[in-house]
Design a protein around this motif. Structure first.
Motif, PDB file in Angstrom:
ATOM      1  N   PHE A  46      34.072  41.025  40.070  1.00 45.87           N
ATOM      2  CA  PHE A  46      35.008  40.593  41.065  1.00 45.87           C
ATOM      3  C   PHE A  46      34.445  39.020  41.738  1.00 45.87           C
ATOM      4  CE2 PHE A  46      35.474  45.069  40.969  1.00 45.87           C
ATOM      5  CZ  PHE A  46      36.673  45.123  40.670  1.00 45.87           C
ATOM      6  N   ALA A  47      33.085  38.962  41.498  1.00 46.97           N
ATOM      7  CA  ALA A  47      32.606  37.572  41.955  1.00 46.97           C
ATOM      8  C   ALA A  47      33.274  36.494  40.908  1.00 46.97           C
ATOM      9  CB  ALA A  47      31.067  37.276  41.549  1.00 46.97           C
ATOM     10  N   GLU A  48      33.469  36.996  39.600  1.00 48.43           N
ATOM     11  CA  GLU A  48      34.377  36.045  38.616  1.00 48.43           C
ATOM     12  C   GLU A  48      35.685  35.927  39.071  1.00 48.43           C
ATOM     13  OE1 GLU A  48      33.568  37.154  34.629  1.00 48.43           O
ATOM     14  OE2 GLU A  48      34.863  35.773  33.706  1.00 48.43           O
ATOM     15  N   VAL A  49      36.252  36.718  39.666  1.00 44.77           N
ATOM     16  CA  VAL A  49      37.497  36.898  40.152  1.00 44.77           C
ATOM     17  C   VAL A  49      37.751  35.786  41.142  1.00 44.77           C
ATOM     18  CG1 VAL A  49      39.576  37.976  41.283  1.00 44.77           C
ATOM     19  CG2 VAL A  49      38.148  39.339  39.821  1.00 44.77           C
ATOM     20  N   GLY A  50      36.846  35.797  42.114  1.00 48.59           N
ATOM     21  CA  GLY A  50      37.025  34.706  43.207  1.00 48.59           C
ATOM     22  C   GLY A  50      36.630  33.348  42.705  1.00 48.59           C
ATOM     23  N   THR A  51      35.567  33.250  42.062  1.00 50.93           N
ATOM     24  CA  THR A  51      35.490  32.018  41.142  1.00 50.93           C
ATOM     25  C   THR A  51      36.638  31.506  40.547  1.00 50.93           C
ATOM     26  OG1 THR A  51      33.059  32.765  40.740  1.00 50.93           O
ATOM     27  CG2 THR A  51      33.615  30.552  39.703  1.00 50.93           C
ATOM     28  N   THR A  52      37.264  32.341  39.777  1.00 53.02           N
ATOM     29  CA  THR A  52      38.502  31.867  39.059  1.00 53.02           C
ATOM     30  C   THR A  52      39.521  31.334  39.816  1.00 53.02           C
ATOM     31  OG1 THR A  52      37.909  33.254  37.366  1.00 53.02           O
ATOM     32  CG2 THR A  52      40.200  32.457  36.983  1.00 53.02           C
ATOM     33  N   LEU A  53      39.624  32.221  41.103  1.00 53.55           N
ATOM     34  CA  LEU A  53      41.043  31.825  41.658  1.00 53.55           C
ATOM     35  C   LEU A  53      40.716  30.503  42.573  1.00 53.55           C
ATOM     36  CD1 LEU A  53      41.696  35.187  43.818  1.00 53.55           C
ATOM     37  CD2 LEU A  53      43.060  34.079  42.189  1.00 53.55           C
ATOM     38  N   ALA A  54      39.420  30.199  42.916  1.00 52.48           N
ATOM     39  CA  ALA A  54      39.033  29.071  43.719  1.00 52.48           C
ATOM     40  C   ALA A  54      39.281  27.825  42.661  1.00 52.48           C
ATOM     41  CB  ALA A  54      37.684  28.953  44.168  1.00 52.48           C
TER      42      ALA A  54
END
Lengths: 113, 269
Positions: B225-233
């Motif tokens: 989910f940290a990767e989700v946040g990074t990808t969205l940003a």
């Protein structure tokens, strides 16, 4: 223009917005729209004597030209045809005329093609 | 009767009185977004991939069969991951519908059923999937398309009723990611400045990021989910159109790489 079946028909989305609005007040609904698509929005409230408004604004708050569709049943339902000139985030302004007798529940749905 | 059904009933019996370009009687030419005069409704409606596919096809025909994804769908370690995967699988269902690939739609329908059961909403989608199966038999692709959206919305509504708000956010995110990966892949392979405009989604990204940030910290801090946040940003910075309204080919390729990497991580988690 508002066909939901057959070739060239609009496809109705299952997602929708709803809430309550006071007479003379407005609310904004945010939505991503894509250039090349056409969109039809329908706004309705329960009171057949009430009048609703439906307008579209771009991200900078400038009004966007749209086509309105009114119905013989009354002004408590209104449709808006949108053909966005650019892809982006838009604001749909829903309003209830100040002559409405009371606060109204509202629902907004849309279709695309 | 569902609200959308009531609207359809109204449209069936209503009489169009007038049409014309206009603005509401009280509509100002310019509004101050975010002012108290017209508060913003907080609920997010994420466009389904079919909406952007529909726009993309107007720029020219595409080989949708090539975009059909035969990745194996295996539920992961927790419901959050399953919700993300569910959104991705639904978006792949839309690709298979676009490609009119009956076999793949059936396979993905079975995956949807399995994931829905794991999310505790299996009963709610069983009827929908039966209609998809019947519509496939009849070759009614419009009905299949509509039922995929209904299935997605049924799951979101059922989850909302179960107070699983964080899961609805993740289903919506998964769906957006799947559609974005496909569109960016098509545009990377066959770049068109005009069509690149379809990835101009910074406002939507802002809304998705805000929804994501409302998830409990315990979810956001897990590796995936940290990767989700990074990808969205990252996507938000890449999806900015230039003065001519276009997104560069380099940015489109970067968007595809980012979306593809996250999709792979979700499928393999």
């Amino acid at each position: 223009m508002i066909d939901l079946e057959g070739p060239g028909a609009f496809t109705l989305r299952e997602s929708w917005w709803h809430g309550q609005v006071q007479p003379g007040k407005a609310k904004l609904v945010q939505q991503q729209l894509f250039k090349q698509n056409s969109y039809l929005f329908w706004l309705a409230v329960p009171d057949p004597e009430a009048q609703v408004y439906l307008d579209l604004y771009d991200e900078s708050g400038q009004i966007v030209e749209t086509e309105k569709i009114t119905y013989s049943e009354g002004k408590y339902v209104l449709s808006m045809l949108v053909q966005p000139q650019a892809t982006g985030f838009y604001y749909i302004r829903i309003g209830l005329d100040k002559s409405a007798k009371s606060q109204q529940d509202w629902a907004l749905i849309y279709a695309y093609k | 009767m569902a609200l959308s059904d009531r609207f359809i009933l109204f449209l069936g019996i209503s009489t169009v009185l007038a049409t014309g370009a206009s603005q509401g009687q009280d509509a100002p030419a310019v509004i101050d977004i975010g002012s108290a005069e017209a508060p913003i409704v907080s609920s997010t409606v994420v466009p389904i991939p079919m909406e952007i596919f529909c726009a993309l096809d107007k720029f020219g025909s595409h080989d949708w069969g090539r975009m059909v994804d035969d990745r194996v769908v295996e539920a992961g370690p927790d419901r959050g991951h399953t919700a993300l995967l569910f959104g991705l699988v639904i978006s792949q269902g839309f690709v298979a519908v676009q490609a009119e690939d009956k076999q793949e739609v059936m396979r993905l329908g079975q995956s949807v059923q399995r994931l829905a059961k794991l999310l505790g909403v299996g009963d709610a989608v069983d009827g929908r999937l039966k209609i998809i199966s019947e519509s496939l038999r009849d070759g009614s692709w419009d009905a299949v398309k509509q039922e995929f959206d209904r299935t997605r919305q049924t799951v979101l509504d059922t989850m909302a009723g179960m107070r699983d708000r964080e899961l609805t956010t993740l289903v919506a995110l998964g769906g957006w990611l799947g559609g974005t990966e496909v569109v960016a892949e098509i545009l990377s392979a066959d770049y068109s400045a005009e069509a690149s405009d379809l990835l101009n989604q910074t406002g939507l990204l802002g809304q998705l990021i805000a929804d994501f940030q409302q998830l409990p910290e315990s979810i956001r801090q897990a590796e995936l989910f940290a990767e989700v946040g990074t990808t969205l940003a990252k996507c938000q910075t890449l999806m900015v159109a230039d003065a001519s309204g276009h997104i560069s080919q380099l940015n489109v390729q970067e968007i595809h790489r980012a979306a593809n990497a996250l999709t792979e991580a979700i499928y393999s988690n």
